[in-house]
Scaffold this motif. Structure first.
Motif, PDB file in Angstrom:
ATOM      1  N   UNK A   9      65.883  14.707 -22.558  1.00 22.26           N
ATOM      2  CA  UNK A   9      66.024  15.659 -23.661  1.00 22.26           C
ATOM      3  C   UNK A   9      66.954  15.003 -24.672  1.00 22.26           C
ATOM      4  N   UNK A  10      66.503  14.933 -25.910  1.00 15.56           N
ATOM      5  CA  UNK A  10      67.322  14.345 -26.968  1.00 15.56           C
ATOM      6  C   UNK A  10      67.798  15.460 -27.900  1.00 15.56           C
ATOM      7  N   UNK A  11      69.062  15.407 -28.239  1.00 14.10           N
ATOM      8  CA  UNK A  11      69.636  16.351 -29.203  1.00 14.10           C
ATOM      9  C   UNK A  11      70.155  15.547 -30.387  1.00 14.10           C
ATOM     10  N   UNK A  12      69.526  15.729 -31.533  1.00 13.91           N
ATOM     11  CA  UNK A  12      69.985  15.051 -32.739  1.00 13.91           C
ATOM     12  C   UNK A  12      71.011  15.937 -33.426  1.00 13.91           C
ATOM     13  N   UNK A  13      72.159  15.365 -33.704  1.00 12.36           N
ATOM     14  CA  UNK A  13      73.258  16.111 -34.314  1.00 12.36           C
ATOM     15  C   UNK A  13      73.184  15.880 -35.824  1.00 12.36           C
TER      16      UNK A  13
END
Length: 185
Positions: A98-102
């Motif tokens: 799971x990637x979370x782009x900030x």
């Protein structure tokens, strides 16, 4: 007995500061940090489990968090937990991670976060003041019961007030530091 009241109050106030610090670690500052998501509770086969016990959380880039679960079957649950939380990030699931782009924080969002920091600081101050009141009540009760004298009770109440002032100052310093960190572009 009165020294036990002081020691107990000191421990409780220090614990309130620790909780505040832990809360501040999870506040978003525009930079990726695993602490933003590691305390999220995920439904893992019917049990609420902290995310950091289900997956490896890393920060490969300054504006991205990667969550790699040890059990791929929990990917959907992790995605749901992130969406339900107040983190304000949209997860991208690509099969194994799971990637979370900030995104960079807007000025308005920074001000909202600072308001949340101030609210949490005030809650901590109220908690410390409540502990001061409880300690003062216990000391006054001991004085009424004749366990300690009036002079000793007065000295103990002064010590509790100094302890309270010290912890309130520490809360203010932590808050100022976090506010500076959030507003820093």
């Amino acid at each position: 007995m009165s020294s036990e009241v002081l020691a107990s109050t000191e421990r409780k106030m220090a614990r309130a500061i620790e909780v505040l610090e832990r809360d501040f670690v999870g506040v978003r500052t525009g930079r990726a940090s695993p602490s933003v998501v590691e305390r999220l509770m995920v439904d893992y086969y019917g049990t609420q489990t902290p995310l950091n016990q289900l997956a490896g959380i890393s920060v490969p880039e300054p504006h991205q968090i990667v969550i790699q679960p040890w059990d791929r079957a929990v990917l959907g649950s992790i995605e749901k937990a992130i969406l339900k939380s107040d983190v304000g990030l949209t997860p991208n699931v690509d099969g194994t991670v799971v990637r979370l782009n900030i995104p960079p924080l807007t000025e308005e969002r920074r001000k909202d976060i600072v308001r949340g920091v101030h609210k949490r600081m005030e809650e901590a101050r109220v908690e410390v003041r409540n502990l001061r009141r409880e300690a003062a009540d216990a000391l006054k009760k001991e004085e009424r019961d004749g366990t300690i004298g009036a002079d000793e009770a007065h000295r103990m109440l002064d010590a509790v007030q100094k302890m309270t002032d010290r912890h309130i100052d520490e809360i203010d310093q932590l808050g100022a530091h976090k506010e500076h960190e959030v507003l820093e572009v």
